[in-house]
Design an enzyme around this catalytic site. Structure first.
Site, PDB file in Angstrom:
ATOM      1  NE  ARG A 107      -2.618  -0.457   3.692  1.00 40.30           N
ATOM      2  CZ  ARG A 107      -3.230   0.053   4.644  1.00 40.30           C
ATOM      3  NH1 ARG A 107      -4.484   0.191   4.381  1.00 40.30           N
ATOM      4  NH2 ARG A 107      -2.948   0.343   5.815  1.00 40.30           N
ATOM      5  CB  THR A 111      -2.692   7.239  -2.379  1.00 45.05           C
ATOM      6  OG1 THR A 111      -1.819   5.912  -2.566  1.00 45.05           O
ATOM      7  CG2 THR A 111      -2.021   8.281  -2.870  1.00 45.05           C
ATOM      8  CG  ASP A 203       2.784  -3.515   8.733  1.00 40.71           C
ATOM      9  OD1 ASP A 203       2.589  -2.483   8.185  1.00 40.71           O
ATOM     10  OD2 ASP A 203       2.747  -4.677   8.358  1.00 40.71           O
ATOM     11  CG  ASP A 206       6.262  -3.824   9.793  1.00 38.63           C
ATOM     12  OD1 ASP A 206       7.228  -4.185   8.811  1.00 38.63           O
ATOM     13  OD2 ASP A 206       6.072  -2.830  10.042  1.00 38.63           O
TER      14      ASP A 206
HETATM   15  C1  PRP Z   1      -1.100  -5.282   4.187  1.00 41.74           C
HETATM   16  C2  PRP Z   1      -1.898  -6.572   4.410  1.00 41.74           C
HETATM   17  C3  PRP Z   1      -2.785  -6.258   3.024  1.00 41.74           C
HETATM   18  C4  PRP Z   1      -2.984  -4.873   2.998  1.00 41.74           C
HETATM   19  C5  PRP Z   1      -4.492  -4.430   3.484  1.00 41.74           C
HETATM   20  O1  PRP Z   1       0.077  -5.083   3.411  1.00 41.74           O
HETATM   21  O2  PRP Z   1      -0.991  -7.503   4.265  1.00 41.74           O
HETATM   22  O3  PRP Z   1      -1.952  -6.804   1.902  1.00 41.74           O
HETATM   23  O4  PRP Z   1      -1.859  -4.162   3.968  1.00 41.74           O
HETATM   24  O5  PRP Z   1      -4.760  -3.338   3.409  1.00 41.74           O
HETATM   25  P1  PRP Z   1      -5.791  -2.507   2.223  1.00 41.74           P
HETATM   26  O6  PRP Z   1      -6.895  -3.788   2.518  1.00 41.74           O
HETATM   27  O7  PRP Z   1      -6.021  -1.101   2.735  1.00 41.74           O
HETATM   28  O8  PRP Z   1      -5.276  -2.755   0.778  1.00 41.74           O
HETATM   29  P2  PRP Z   1       0.900  -4.085   3.207  1.00 41.74           P
HETATM   30  O9  PRP Z   1       0.840  -3.185   2.237  1.00 41.74           O
HETATM   31  O10 PRP Z   1       1.425  -3.453   4.459  1.00 41.74           O
HETATM   32  O11 PRP Z   1       2.188  -4.607   2.775  1.00 41.74           O
HETATM   33  P3  PRP Z   1       3.199  -5.761   3.419  1.00 41.74           P
HETATM   34  O12 PRP Z   1       2.431  -7.024   3.675  1.00 41.74           O
HETATM   35  O13 PRP Z   1       4.456  -6.071   2.372  1.00 41.74           O
HETATM   36  O14 PRP Z   1       3.637  -5.221   4.495  1.00 41.74           O
HETATM   37  N1  URA Z   2      -2.506  -3.625   6.856  1.00 39.32           N
HETATM   38  C1  URA Z   2      -2.032  -4.220   8.071  1.00 39.32           C
HETATM   39  O1  URA Z   2      -0.911  -5.229   8.041  1.00 39.32           O
HETATM   40  N2  URA Z   2      -2.756  -4.009   9.188  1.00 39.32           N
HETATM   41  C2  URA Z   2      -3.621  -3.125   9.089  1.00 39.32           C
HETATM   42  O2  URA Z   2      -4.333  -2.795  10.171  1.00 39.32           O
HETATM   43  C3  URA Z   2      -4.110  -2.542   7.867  1.00 39.32           C
HETATM   44  C4  URA Z   2      -3.372  -3.124   6.788  1.00 39.32           C
END
Ligand code: PRP
Ligand code: URA
Length: 212
Positions: A107, A111, A203, A206
């Site tokens: 994400r 945005t 997160d 993380d």
């Molecule tokens: C997180 C999660 C989803 C997304 C959800 O990933 O694992 O893929 O956010 O958010 P949304 O419904 O608003 O799109 P992130 O973008 O943090 O990436 P990562 O798993 O690489 O940390």
């Molecule tokens: N992605 C995450 O990992 N946690 C949240 O709460 C939202 C998006």
């Protein structure tokens, strides 16, 4: 009130219990990864209830008989990177012959729009049952985009499994893809101003990988 024909929210006590442990900020990465795997297995158990069965001949030590085996399409498991990876081993422990594809999305922090950086799926995706994995369904942008890409690649029969969802994400996903069955461990209260699920678990990527 979220009332979608394609939404299944889990009620099993074991799932609820493990989600509480997952939320706890004092749960370290090792236990967090184990819990994500265990919850993935329990949600997959519900999500595979409709797999069709057929008869197979088998010889027991006592006699020959006819018994049931899964007569499904071949399965493809598609984690959304990174956090979806945490659910893969749990699902593979139930269905070891499934093929695994990957959709890389993150994400944009300002945005909240998903940005694609990787896409590779098993061959003959159009004839497979596709199970998309991501522990978090927040705005729904990543799930909708991942499923858009999978449909463009030919996927037709798709399920989405997540552990914690925000109501906003459920609405967005269920309305954008009414043909996709969404299996969700729990629906939380809301999103905060940074797009994080409240109360959520923070997160997921993380916490699984120990980054940040
Ligand atoms: C997180 C999660 C989803 C997304 C959800 O990933 O694992 O893929 O956010 O958010 P949304 O419904 O608003 O799109 P992130 O973008 O943090 O990436 P990562 O798993 O690489 O940390
Ligand atoms: N992605 C995450 O990992 N946690 C949240 O709460 C939202 C998006």
């Amino acid at each position: 009130m979220l009332n979608y024909d394609n939404l299944m929210v889990m009620t099993h006590p074991l799932i609820q219990h493990k989600i509480t442990l997952l939320r706890d900020k004092n749960t370290g990465s090792k236990q967090f990864r184990e819990l994500v795997e265990e919850i993935a297995i329990l949600i997959a158990f519900e999500a595979t209830r409709d797999l069709p069965l057929c008869d197979a001949k088998v010889s027991t030590p006592i006699c020959d008989t006819v018994s049931k085996v899964i007569d499904g399409k071949k399965l493809a498991i598609i984690p959304i990177l990174r956090a979806g990876l945490g659910m893969v081993n749990g699902i593979l422990s139930l269905m070891p012959s499934a093929k695994v594809g990957h959709v890389g999305l993150f994400r944009n922090e300002e945005t909240l729009e998903p940005v694609k950086y990787y896409f590779k799926v098993p061959q003959e995706i159009s004839s497979r049952e596709v199970v998309v994995l991501d522990p978090m369904l927040a705005t729904g942008g990543s799930a909708v985009a991942a499923i858009d890409f999978l449909k463009e690649a030919g996927a037709k029969d798709i399920k989405f499994l997540c552990i914690i969802a925000a109501p906003e994400g459920v609405r967005t996903l269920c309305e954008a893809h009414p043909d996709v069955k969404v299996y969700c461990g729990i629906v939380d209260e809301k999103l905060n101003e940074n797009g994080y699920i409240v109360p959520g678990l923070g997160d997921a990527g993380d916490r699984i990988f120990g980054t940040k």
